[in-house]
Design a protein around this motif. Structure first.
Motif, mmCIF file in Angstrom:
data_model
loop_
_atom_site.group_PDB
_atom_site.id
_atom_site.type_symbol
_atom_site.label_atom_id
_atom_site.label_comp_id
_atom_site.label_asym_id
_atom_site.label_seq_id
_atom_site.Cartn_x
_atom_site.Cartn_y
_atom_site.Cartn_z
ATOM 1 N N GLY A 13 3.188 4.988 8.628
ATOM 2 C CA GLY A 13 2.563 3.780 9.153
ATOM 3 C C GLY A 13 2.185 3.943 10.614
ATOM 4 O O GLY A 13 1.092 3.546 11.048
ATOM 5 N N ASN A 14 3.067 4.550 11.387
ATOM 6 C CA ASN A 14 2.773 4.767 12.794
ATOM 7 C C ASN A 14 1.728 5.862 12.997
ATOM 8 O O ASN A 14 0.895 5.764 13.903
ATOM 9 N N TRP A 15 1.757 6.896 12.174
ATOM 10 C CA TRP A 15 0.720 7.926 12.278
ATOM 11 C C TRP A 15 -0.665 7.333 12.036
ATOM 12 O O TRP A 15 -1.614 7.615 12.767
ATOM 13 N N THR B 238 1.895 12.549 21.369
ATOM 14 C CA THR B 238 1.680 13.786 20.610
ATOM 15 C C THR B 238 0.784 13.536 19.403
ATOM 16 O O THR B 238 -0.056 14.380 19.056
ATOM 17 N N ALA B 239 0.950 12.392 18.744
ATOM 18 C CA ALA B 239 0.107 12.069 17.592
ATOM 19 C C ALA B 239 -1.337 11.846 18.017
ATOM 20 O O ALA B 239 -2.278 12.272 17.332
ATOM 21 N N SER B 240 -1.530 11.185 19.147
ATOM 22 C CA SER B 240 -2.876 10.961 19.643
ATOM 23 C C SER B 240 -3.543 12.275 20.027
ATOM 24 O O SER B 240 -4.736 12.491 19.759
ATOM 25 N N PHE C 281 0.857 -1.187 0.000
ATOM 26 C CA PHE C 281 0.000 0.000 0.000
ATOM 27 C C PHE C 281 0.896 1.241 0.000
ATOM 28 O O PHE C 281 1.045 1.928 1.003
ATOM 29 N N PRO C 282 1.540 1.555 -1.131
ATOM 30 C CA PRO C 282 2.512 2.654 -1.165
ATOM 31 C C PRO C 282 1.909 4.044 -1.000
ATOM 32 O O PRO C 282 2.657 5.018 -0.884
ATOM 33 N N ASP C 283 0.588 4.159 -0.977
ATOM 34 C CA ASP C 283 -0.055 5.455 -0.729
ATOM 35 C C ASP C 283 -0.243 5.726 0.759
ATOM 36 O O ASP C 283 -1.036 6.593 1.143
ATOM 37 N N ILE C 284 0.487 5.046 1.612
ATOM 38 C CA ILE C 284 0.270 5.121 3.049
ATOM 39 C C ILE C 284 0.483 6.531 3.598
ATOM 40 O O ILE C 284 -0.040 6.882 4.645
ATOM 41 N N ARG D 280 -2.533 13.471 8.321
ATOM 42 C CA ARG D 280 -1.601 13.928 7.294
ATOM 43 C C ARG D 280 -0.882 15.210 7.715
ATOM 44 O O ARG D 280 0.282 15.418 7.359
ATOM 45 N N GLU D 281 -1.586 16.077 8.463
ATOM 46 C CA GLU D 281 -0.963 17.316 8.942
ATOM 47 C C GLU D 281 0.170 16.995 9.916
ATOM 48 O O GLU D 281 1.262 17.569 9.839
ATOM 49 N N GLY D 282 -0.104 16.099 10.847
ATOM 50 C CA GLY D 282 0.921 15.724 11.804
ATOM 51 C C GLY D 282 2.067 14.968 11.158
ATOM 52 O O GLY D 282 3.238 15.212 11.455
ATOM 53 N N GLY D 283 1.723 14.042 10.261
ATOM 54 C CA GLY D 283 2.755 13.286 9.575
ATOM 55 C C GLY D 283 3.682 14.174 8.771
ATOM 56 O O GLY D 283 4.897 13.956 8.723
#
Length: 439
Positions: free
Chosen positions: A365-367, A332-334, A276-279, A345-348
């Motif tokens: 992947g982790n985001w 922080t991501a949560s 899934f390269p659009d991750i 996507r903003e955080g990533g």
């Protein structure tokens, strides 16, 4: 003279355990190591990664020259420059390591379409992406069954450093880029305390980790104040260390089983991204979440001024070091995706603009895992920042290290500055922009 062979270096900037280089050196002809500074990658990369890259390339060239060879550097489109050098030296074969991103996919397709024999080798993971698959599927969607299969997989042997190599006459090696040259076109800020790149420094860090930190990893890896993790993520991301060699060197030592499980998580995200390269742009598992656009909250989160100390400490560590503890990455991501309801996507993108170790597979992947759109089997999982802070930074040492405004608050009081009376040590620190007990 025998026909020269090209080795295209990508995420494998090392001499130890390098399958593409080792295989090329078994041929009869001379081997030409190549790295292409491709503007498509450089202009959207974090300045921290570009600085690391410049140091890693200098270290790699020095190592190759010690063996009698050299690193050839070219600037431009990777496929065009690789094919141009192959034609110049009469090479009919190109060796390179496997990748899983969209860019790697297009690079490989472009090389193969042009005619040379292209050989792809493992090297970026312990178990190659696609090396183990579930019955009836092309990749594992859940970590636990992947981990069981990963543990049983047969690992290849670690390859030695080449003893000798020679670059053919008449090839202009090209100038090494300086850090200043590369970071000029990057994104994000340059962290004042980031780690310096290169395979020799990476190997020294690995030795120090094995000697001084690994044995306590199982008990202390979530200890925020102790910073008791390997700090090898950037070295693995650039391939200055072989993930396979690291796994083999650590798995049978005290603490090694817990640490190697983290390397399996890294492999897991690579095999997901290969399928899934659009991750980095699209939900792996669409959830139809009602995401909010809140520029002010997003800016406060990026700058570490949310008023939630554990969140702000993590975000300031990112800006200071180009690195963040894995536990704080989840917190922080949560907070951004679960509490503020701002799109992952903003955080990533912010993490990607600053992390030295940032890459498509593990970063995004982790985001998505934290946001509930990825591979977590509990998509409703959240991380209450205050509860997490009290558990993993009980004395507040981590927060005080990065949030100077709260340095005067003792112990666990640092996690709840909004409870302090005026003039009691939280002056200049903002109130929370959202409920610090949610998540």
């Amino acid at each position: 003279m025998a026909t020269p062979v090209l080795v295209l270096f990508t995420q494998d900037l090392r001499l130890h355990d390098h399958p593409a280089l080792t295989t090329a050196l078994r041929s009869a002809g001379p081997v030409v190591p190549l790295f292409v500074l491709d503007p498509v990658l450089l202009r959207r990369a974090a300045r921290n990664r570009l600085a690391y890259l410049a140091e890693a390339l200098a270290d790699l060239r020095a190592g190759l020259r010690d063996l009698g060879g050299d690193l050839v550097l070219r600037r431009g489109d990777t496929v065009t420059e690789t094919l141009g050098l192959a034609q110049e030296i009469g090479a009919c074969t190109v060796h390179l390591g496997a990748g899983v991103s969209r860019f790697a996919e297009r690079r490989l397709a472009g090389l193969r379409a042009a005619g040379p024999a292209v050989h792809v080798h493992p090297g970026v993971t312990v178990v190659p992406a696609g090396g183990i698959t579930p019955a009836g599927g092309d990749h594992y969607k859940v970590f636990t069954p992947y981990w069981r299969a990963w543990e049983k997989a047969r690992w290849r042997e670690v390859l030695p450093v080449p003893e000798r190599m020679e670059l053919p006459d008449g090839i202009a090696p090209g100038d090494l880029p300086t850090s200043d040259d590369l970071v000029r076109g990057g994104v994000g800020s340059l962290a004042p305390e980031r780690r310096v790149g290169g395979w020799t420094r990476a190997r020294e860090r690995l030795r120090n980790w094995i000697d001084q930190g690994l044995a306590d990893y199982g008990d202390r890896h979530d200890d925020l104040s102790g910073a008791a993790t390997s700090h090898l993520s950037a070295d693995l991301r650039f391939g200055c260390l072989s993930a396979l060699e690291v796994a083999r060197a650590t798995r049978d030592l005290p603490g090694g089983d817990e640490y190697v499980r983290q390397l399996a998580w890294r492999d897991f995200h690579y095999q997901v991204t290969a399928a899934f390269p659009d991750i980095n742009v699209r939900d792996y598992r669409p959830r139809d979440r009602p995401w909010r656009r809140d520029p002010d909250a997003l800016a406060a989160w990026k700058e570490g001024r949310t008023g939630v100390p554990i969140v702000d400490a993590g975000m300031r560590q990112l800006l200071r070091e180009g690195f963040m503890h894995n536990r704080t990455r989840m917190i922080t991501a949560s907070f951004l995706t679960r509490t503020l309801m701002v799109h992952w996507r903003e955080g990533g993108a912010h993490f990607d603009a600053h992390l030295v170790d940032g890459d498509v597979a593990n970063d995004f992947g982790n985001w998505q895992w934290v946001a509930g759109t990825g591979n977590d089997t509990r998509p409703g999982r959240g991380f209450n920042p205050t509860r997490q802070a009290r558990r993993f930074d009980p004395e507040g040492t981590y927060v005080r290290r990065y949030v100077a405004e709260l340095a005067g608050l003792p112990g666990a009081r640092v996690h709840t500055p909004w409870l302090e009376e005026d003039g009691e040590g939280a002056e200049g620190y903002p109130p929370p922009i959202a409920d610090p007990g949610r998540g």
